[in-house]
Scaffold this motif. Structure first.
Motif, PDB file in Angstrom:
ATOM      1  N   LEU A   4      61.078  38.841  67.469  1.00  8.13           N
ATOM      2  CA  LEU A   4      61.373  38.775  66.041  1.00  8.13           C
ATOM      3  C   LEU A   4      62.876  38.631  65.860  1.00  8.13           C
ATOM      4  O   LEU A   4      63.659  39.388  66.459  1.00  8.13           O
ATOM      5  N   VAL A   5      63.276  37.681  65.028  1.00  8.69           N
ATOM      6  CA  VAL A   5      64.694  37.444  64.782  1.00  8.69           C
ATOM      7  C   VAL A   5      64.942  37.420  63.277  1.00  8.69           C
ATOM      8  O   VAL A   5      64.395  36.560  62.567  1.00  8.69           O
ATOM      9  N   GLU A   6      65.790  38.341  62.823  1.00  4.29           N
ATOM     10  CA  GLU A   6      66.122  38.427  61.401  1.00  4.29           C
ATOM     11  C   GLU A   6      67.363  37.585  61.088  1.00  4.29           C
ATOM     12  O   GLU A   6      68.230  37.392  61.939  1.00  4.29           O
ATOM     13  N   SER A   7      67.429  37.144  59.845  1.00  3.72           N
ATOM     14  CA  SER A   7      68.613  36.429  59.357  1.00  3.72           C
ATOM     15  C   SER A   7      68.701  36.623  57.849  1.00  3.72           C
ATOM     16  O   SER A   7      67.749  37.080  57.216  1.00  3.72           O
ATOM     17  N   GLY A   8      69.859  36.274  57.283  1.00  5.46           N
ATOM     18  CA  GLY A   8      70.014  36.299  55.840  1.00  5.46           C
ATOM     19  C   GLY A   8      70.814  37.459  55.297  1.00  5.46           C
ATOM     20  O   GLY A   8      71.080  37.518  54.091  1.00  5.46           O
ATOM     21  N   GLY A   9      71.220  38.368  56.157  1.00  4.16           N
ATOM     22  CA  GLY A   9      72.021  39.485  55.688  1.00  4.16           C
ATOM     23  C   GLY A   9      73.427  39.032  55.313  1.00  4.16           C
ATOM     24  O   GLY A   9      73.826  37.896  55.552  1.00  4.16           O
ATOM     25  N   GLY A  10      74.169  39.966  54.699  1.00  9.39           N
ATOM     26  CA  GLY A  10      75.536  39.636  54.316  1.00  9.39           C
ATOM     27  C   GLY A  10      76.093  40.647  53.342  1.00  9.39           C
ATOM     28  O   GLY A  10      75.529  41.728  53.148  1.00  9.39           O
ATOM     29  N   LEU A  11      77.205  40.259  52.730  1.00  7.68           N
ATOM     30  CA  LEU A  11      77.886  41.100  51.743  1.00  7.68           C
ATOM     31  C   LEU A  11      77.608  40.548  50.353  1.00  7.68           C
ATOM     32  O   LEU A  11      77.788  39.344  50.116  1.00  7.68           O
TER      33      LEU A  11
END
Length: 121
Positions: A4-11
Motif C-alpha cells: 500500500l502506498v499513500e500520497s496526497g499529503g501536504g501543508l
C-alpha cells in the motif's frame, strides 16, 4: 502480500481541503485510514467495505471527510474538507482480508508507510 502506498499529503490552511490516495498492489477487500499525531496513539479515521457501499467514520471527522474507492484502479481515497489544526497527523491506509471495515487497527493485515498532513491555523 499487498503493498500500500499513500500520497496526497501536504501543508494546508485551516478550512482547506486535501485528497489522500492509497494505491494497492492488487485488489483488496475492506480498507481504512488511520492517523497518528505526535505523542498520541493511532486513531481510526474511516473504513470502507470491499464494494464501497458500506462506510464507517470516526465522530471527529464525520461530515467533513469522505472515504471512497475505485476498484478498477485498486485505489482508496480520503477526501478531507474543512480541515482543522487537530487533523494534523501522519495518515496511513490499511487493508484487511474481511469484506467489511472495522475501526480496530488490530483487525488489519497490511499497512502503508503513511503520508504527512499538516493543517496550519
Amino acid at each position: 502480500q499487498v503493498q500500500l502506498v499513500e500520497s496526497g499529503g501536504g501543508l494546508v490552511q485551516a478550512g482547506g481541503s486535501l485528497r489522500l490516495s492509497c494505491a494497492a498492489s492488487k485488489r483488496t477487500n475492506a480498507m481504512a485510514w488511520f492517523r497518528q499525531a505526535p505523542g498520541k496513539e493511532r486513531e481510526f479515521v474511516a473504513a470502507i467495505s470491499w464494494s464501497g457501499y458500506n462506510t464507517i467514520y470516526a465522530d471527529s471527522v464525520k461530515g467533513r471527510f469522505t472515504i471512497s474507492r475505485d476498484n478498477a484502479k485498486n485505489t482508496v481515497y480520503l477526501q478531507m474538507n474543512s480541515l482543522k489544526p487537530e487533523d494534523t497527523a501522519v495518515y496511513s491506509c490499511a487493508a484487511r482480508q474481511s469484506l467489511y471495515g472495522s475501526p480496530a487497527y488490530s483487525d488489519y493485515d497490511y499497512w502503508g508507510r503513511g503520508t504527512q498532513v499538516t493543517v496550519s491555523s
